[in-house]
Design a protein around this motif. Structure first.
Motif, PDB file in Angstrom:
ATOM      1  N   GLN A  93       0.836  -1.197   0.000  1.00 24.88           N
ATOM      2  CA  GLN A  93       0.000   0.000   0.000  1.00 24.88           C
ATOM      3  C   GLN A  93       0.878   1.257   0.000  1.00 24.88           C
ATOM      4  O   GLN A  93       2.030   1.215   0.450  1.00 24.88           O
ATOM      5  N   ALA A  95       1.066   3.792   1.924  1.00 22.80           N
ATOM      6  CA  ALA A  95       1.630   4.135   3.234  1.00 22.80           C
ATOM      7  C   ALA A  95       2.882   3.307   3.526  1.00 22.80           C
ATOM      8  O   ALA A  95       3.875   3.831   4.045  1.00 22.80           O
ATOM      9  N   ASP A  99       6.548   5.075   3.893  1.00 24.27           N
ATOM     10  CA  ASP A  99       7.257   4.872   5.166  1.00 24.27           C
ATOM     11  C   ASP A  99       8.630   4.245   4.926  1.00 24.27           C
ATOM     12  O   ASP A  99       9.642   4.667   5.500  1.00 24.27           O
ATOM     13  N   GLY A 134      -2.650   8.239  -3.554  1.00 22.07           N
ATOM     14  CA  GLY A 134      -2.385   7.674  -2.236  1.00 22.07           C
ATOM     15  C   GLY A 134      -0.967   7.955  -1.778  1.00 22.07           C
ATOM     16  O   GLY A 134      -0.731   8.301  -0.606  1.00 22.07           O
ATOM     17  N   GLN A 137      -0.822  11.762  -0.861  1.00 23.87           N
ATOM     18  CA  GLN A 137      -1.506  12.066   0.402  1.00 23.87           C
ATOM     19  C   GLN A 137      -0.662  11.639   1.601  1.00 23.87           C
ATOM     20  O   GLN A 137      -0.506  12.404   2.559  1.00 23.87           O
ATOM     21  N   TYR A 138      -0.131  10.435   1.552  1.00 24.10           N
ATOM     22  CA  TYR A 138       0.600   9.927   2.710  1.00 24.10           C
ATOM     23  C   TYR A 138       1.911  10.666   2.905  1.00 24.10           C
ATOM     24  O   TYR A 138       2.287  11.000   4.034  1.00 24.10           O
ATOM     25  N   ALA A 141       1.226  14.121   4.313  1.00 23.69           N
ATOM     26  CA  ALA A 141       0.862  14.035   5.727  1.00 23.69           C
ATOM     27  C   ALA A 141       2.086  13.844   6.604  1.00 23.69           C
ATOM     28  O   ALA A 141       2.109  14.264   7.769  1.00 23.69           O
TER      29      ALA A 141
END
Length: 253
Positions: A93, A95, A99, A134, A137-138, A141
């Protein structure tokens, strides 16, 4: 070492249509150090060269963790922005991908639309854009403007009819741009007419691939004149060095 936020900002600012940044495609700390010593201001880590360097196959034959191990070695060895080819995302995903990249100091990424873990299917245009969104966005953030290079494989795969492939690539990449990409990568070797159309009709900087050992077909000046903003080598730098290595070793075998 400069902060990840600073490196990502520098990487983005290097993308100037008509004055392209050249990002040598590296695969380990040694190749990265050689490129920086040669004067390059940023690098990209290629999945194909990295996979070859650890005895894996391209097209997600290695794991994301194996790729991150190499990226960490590279970012520990050089203090320039590093973008990372994450293929189609290794079945993870957004995120998890962001990460992982931030943990090892990646300032940017390439994301392609061929899903290797699902029998090499091509993501739908909106599906690919949603994946880009996606990632954006992550990353946002997390407080770092990750430089997203959205790639389409329409040309490499010769997907669909030749007559409207450029139109479909432009439509697909425009969706990725609206979803939060920073750079657009219609990967493949293009005629001057096609490249000029891509750079004029796409709303963001365009990445082109080049042959480092054949700089006249076309070279940096020609790609600059065509409006390109970023040049990378894919697997071709490693391939050129492999040919030289073979030549050097041949008399000794």
């Amino acid at each position: 070492m400069t902060s990840l936020e600073s490196r990502a900002k520098v990487l983005l600012e290097l993308h100037t249509p008509g004055d392209p940044v050249v990002l040598p495609t590296v695969w380990d700390a040694w190749s990265a150090q050689q490129a920086v010593a040669a004067g390059f201001a940023a690098l990209t880590v290629g999945s194909h060269p990295v996979a070859d360097s650890i005895g894996r196959s391209d097209n997600e034959g290695m794991t994301f963790e194996e790729l991150l191990t190499r990226v960490r070695q590279i970012t520990d060895a050089v203090d320039v922005p590093v973008s990372v080819d994450i293929e189609s995302g290794y079945g993870l995903q957004p995120a998890q991908l962001v990460d992982g990249l931030f943990e090892v100091g990646g300032a940017g990424l390439n994301i392609e639309d061929t899903v290797h873990s699902e029998n090499r299917r091509l993501r739908g245009a909106q599906e690919h854009a949603d994946f880009v969104h996606g990632l954006r966005q992550y990353a946002d953030a997390a407080g770092v403007h990750l430089v997203i290079n959205a790639r389409t494989d329409l040309f490499l795969r010769r997907e669909g009819e030749d007559s409207d492939r450029v139109d479909r690539a432009i439509e697909r990449l425009k969706l990725a741009a609206a979803a939060g990409a920073d750079v657009l990568y219609p990967v493949g070797r293009h005629s001057e007419a096609v490249m000029r159309r891509l750079t004029s009709e796409l709303p963001l900087p365009v990445n082109a691939i080049a042959l480092p050992d054949a700089p006249d077909v076309p070279g940096k000046a020609e790609l600059a004149a065509q409006g390109v903003a970023r040049i990378s080598f894919g697997p071709y730098l490693q391939a050129a060095l492999t040919a030289q290595l073979t030549r050097i070793l041949a008399p000794w075998s």
